[in-house]
Design a protein around this motif. Structure first.
Motif, short mmCIF file in Angstrom:
data_model
loop_
_atom_site.label_atom_id
_atom_site.label_comp_id
_atom_site.label_asym_id
_atom_site.label_seq_id
_atom_site.Cartn_x
_atom_site.Cartn_y
_atom_site.Cartn_z
N ARG A 145 4.81 7.64 4.47
CA ARG A 145 3.82 6.67 4.01
C ARG A 145 2.71 6.47 5.04
O ARG A 145 1.70 5.84 4.73
CB ARG A 145 4.52 5.33 3.71
N ALA B 113 0.84 -1.20 0.00
CA ALA B 113 0.00 0.00 0.00
C ALA B 113 0.87 1.25 0.00
O ALA B 113 1.82 1.33 0.79
CB ALA B 113 -0.92 0.01 1.22
N PRO B 114 0.56 2.22 -0.84
CA PRO B 114 1.34 3.47 -0.84
C PRO B 114 1.18 4.26 0.46
O PRO B 114 2.12 4.89 0.91
CB PRO B 114 0.76 4.26 -2.01
N LEU B 115 -0.01 4.20 1.02
CA LEU B 115 -0.29 4.92 2.26
C LEU B 115 -1.00 3.97 3.21
O LEU B 115 -1.89 3.23 2.80
CB LEU B 115 -1.22 6.13 2.01
#
Lengths: 239, 239, 239, 239, 239, 239
Positions: B136, B108-110
């Motif tokens: 992040r 997941a990017p964030l």
């Protein structure tokens, strides 16, 4: 559990070396297969190479999905096409660079990347930013030779690698070394000679991917790595 | 391959839950054992607790080394005593928090951390800095209940966890959730309810530790996690 | 106003030197007393040392609170146990490292820390991050000798300290020098020889603590340095 | 020990309030005097004001040096003219903003600045960058009133200050409050009402300056705050 | 389109050189005029100089506004008085330093600033922070000569400039060079000798200002560069 | 001076709108031509799109070089293929996103990007990192509609754009707005309605490119944007 090692370039000998390395570390029950791009570039040494190689990665993911592959390793330093691959695949995708960085972070407060050639340091910097580990890797070093030379005779890379690594240990206070190129097969002799951990990203990625798969974890499909909103075409130039 | 799950606190029920969770994800051939601190605190909820629990962790590593344990997982959010454990052990040591962060970064990017209680957010911030992933995980959230309440009935945590996670998804654009406490056993229901990956750090740490062990990687003994220069005493207060 | 100089290690000679230094700079009306840990380590040179020494710091704070001490200085570079001490004490607590950094920031745009031994640079990096002053101290330097050698004969440290400081002035453009160890008593000769300010953290901490006390400021008890939620036990290992 | 409180603006009533506040916290033996700029602006509310006020600060330092002043406090949030003052003075100079930040950092992990008016938040951001404490003060808040209104009746500021501070405590998890304007005289009622430390920068600066002076520390004259290479003229426009 | 080149110092010969350079790159239809400060300092080499020169810049903007000037270039490395100028002018204002940085960022991943004299590196660091490009310019280098020497005979600067630039290319991996002083007129010979782009900030600023003007863009008057809330006085010292 | 506006996608109507916009702001003597990718994707909304569009950008650069184009603008938010284009072209290449950011930085301390759709915020974050301006643009906002909807009727975007912009002004303290999509043609009505500068990246890029060209500046060919070491193939998949 079927893991595909994606070589983003078109050099099959290089894929074979990566697959061999992956098989050596894979768990019992993990099936390792390799993929070579059907088009693109013979090695990835600049941004243009990287863009064309990414199209090859997308093509490989498409084929892998059709074959029921469970997860993918991107076997090129710089993690060519990683974001796109994550969008296209249902299962997890791990880049060899980020995997090497996270493994290094678990065993050394400070580490160095020895990449090649010089101009690809910019890829290493991007990966460090993406992984958030700039502070832990204060300097990226490079042996300035073309990637294909190294692919032809990785053993000839050993001495230059050791020389640059020793500078990293002495001048940058590195405590572990990351090999900044796939398929080098130098972990054994280099770690013996240097007395510190030496990390190969493809091996590290295989283990992290096995970990994600056995935990049932895959790329989040909510948000920025979600499945593309429309089918991604793969038209040929000029068609 | 013998992995010891180190519970830095003195609550044996909590160790048992962590060991059970670890066994569920361990590879064939991995032996999982658990350790509970013989002294220290019943749960780690502040810096003072953490300091006393670290002495217990050192004591557990000492015993583990005598027993020939291959690697260790620190099973407490905040990775209590991780640096000291790395100095004391020959093999690799992985913290559940850093493991969760690196797993999240691969999918997941964030992402968000939902921790408990509120005052322990400072531990999560420290771990994010150590791992380099502040960017992040733009916001750490907390359910403000004592840790032991949660240990008594983790199921009762589900609703508050889902409520806070939904805020993370909607307001912070999180795309995956990290459980900020060991032994919650809520991954299944939470990921089903939220539709995004939910990560338990102890499970993630077991897989990353298995990976390091099978690659022959251990803490670098050159530098800042080297073996202590003199034997570390374990005198009792007042002796 | 009663200030306690907490020596986190068990070496009483070292406490005496710190107390002497503190008395030289204390204001009229300030009472300086010293505390030596009753258990722990003879010097703090690694994370394991630090963890055990923190238990000693907590014990000292407990005793200090019973004696009505108004504020505390942590007299060890790295500010051993500072967070825990802040939780346990009603009054303010100042670490010698953070005090040195803030004093340096008031008199020099760029400064260097000269610490010892080499492996403790990681403590200096943590303190810089905590204080936010990484940008102002671009490089931590170290004289690689054991702490106790230096405690035995601080004067013998002068030449190595000057040599490393001159590198800091010339190569890193430092404009002031922070002594990265308590009790060195080298401020006078070093600043005379170098021609730039040289800062001793214990002295700086005494003055900043006097300042906080005379302003009626103490650790905020709302949030992350609040009093521990339950009594912090001090059980002995094996009891 | 003679400390001069430099009010960078031309409003003498404001100087008097700052001097009164400084005298209340000064040590026995410290002489506090105040200086009001002979030219410039009535209050500092924008960059243009700040530039003109800095010329007044330089003029005040020149006079102070002639009078044998030992050290200076800049009594304006934003630390108007601080770099120039450090170049011009032999002794130490402390800004009220940086002093407040460092005091806050010693007693709270997270804190907020409540400044006024809204457009001066940019000064607070600059000071946070200079001091390195952005991470510890995640959000600067403002009461949007002109500075001179507040100088006329600081008591009328109390309610808006409390309202904004409560938002800081609740939404930003602040654990201490910094008054973002000199001469407010609201520390007592605000800290009583809020239950957390409230910090006045002028008071904090007086104590930090006393500390530097008693340690014999002054601005490093090697490098970027060195004495100007040529006499700094103070020609009048058009002369 | 009338662009005023503001020389923040009082040295008219320097203004003439900047105007000549600006005219060489200006578009057809752009009128270039120059302004020399009527008071202040002969060159800007320290913070005190900068403060006094800013008053001169404000005075020049005031006159420019009365004359209907459309936009302004600040022709001094460090962008003396830029914030104040933006508040005072209706039209856009561009600093030579920020313009050089943004031009460099468009043509090179990494670049260096060669400034003079040594102590003004602090201005370059501030501009890098303001522009956000610290990461792209890892090291500021300086030729340690007084600014006026360089103004007297810029050609004599060529060899030292080339020597320092070559260090930047070799040691810092710079790929372009920014001249850290206005009016050097060395772009031609330096870029020929070095084989990389060499950037003069005044020229870059003229082009960026022409761009803003032709797009109808000017300083936002909402917020922190808004018109000062009250008329900014320009009283003379002692009046 | 011949500038080519490169539309990285295959939608010719979109190219026409960008060319029209560019012609409106181009200097006398600048020839503007447009290029539409011959293959790739109809709009760039995810990483996979971006990778395929980059191949089209490389193809366009190749054709442009053959035609003697002097410089290029990348007309897609996210600056699709910018690094590769810089490697392939002799002259300068400017991305619309970086151009918008640098223009914004010259006229507003804080600004916001309003992009579309939501998932492309990740491109905006990458551009901010590349340009170094994260601190100046604390929050990227998005109108969550598909890009092609917006291309069909940009006017229909006005109201959602104004609504989101007002949130940016009020909640994020933005002082200027960047349109996060090419070809919107909404600068006029949006800036009139909002009362702050509104920036179109394609226009900004044309002016910055004209500036670089008139200064004789082009991409540095030393280092990381150098000409690819081998000819970059453009083989078709399966050939």
């Amino acid at each position: 559990m079927h893991i595909r090692i994606i070589n983003p370039n078109t050099t099959a000998a290089f894929t074979r070396r990566c697959v061999t390395g992956a098989q050596e570390v894979a768990a019992t029950g993990t099936r390792i297969s390799g993929g070579t791009s059907a088009f693109g570039v013979a090695s990835v040494e600049c941004h243009s190479d990287e863009a064309l190689a990414t199209a090859g990665v997308i093509d490989q993911i498409r084929r892998g999905e059709a074959e029921g592959v469970d997860g993918y390793v991107i076997a090129c330093f710089g993690d060519t096409g990683l974001d796109a691959a994550r969008e296209m695949a249902k299962g997890p995708v791990v880049g060899m660079s980020e995997a090497a960085l996270y493994a290094a972070a678990l065993i050394a407060p400070l580490f160095s990347i020895i990449t090649l050639p010089l101009r690809t340091r910019i890829f290493a910097e991007r990966v460090l930013w993406h992984a958030g580990l700039e502070r832990r890797c204060p300097r990226v070093r490079a042996i300035d030779v073309p990637v294909l030379d190294c692919e032809d005779s990785p053993a000839a890379m050993l001495e230059p690698l050791l020389a640059e690594s020793r500078l990293a240990l002495d001048q940058d206070h590195a405590e572990a070394i990351i090999l900044g190129c796939a398929g080098l097969q130098l972990v054994g002799p280099a770690s013996a000679a240097l007395g510190v951990p030496v990390i190969d990203g493809v091996s590290a990625a295989v283990k992290q991917l096995e970990g994600l798969l056995s935990l049932g974890l895959a790329t989040s499909k909510r948000g920025q790595w979600a499945t593309p909103p429309r089918p991604v075409p793969m038209r040929r130039p000029g068609d």
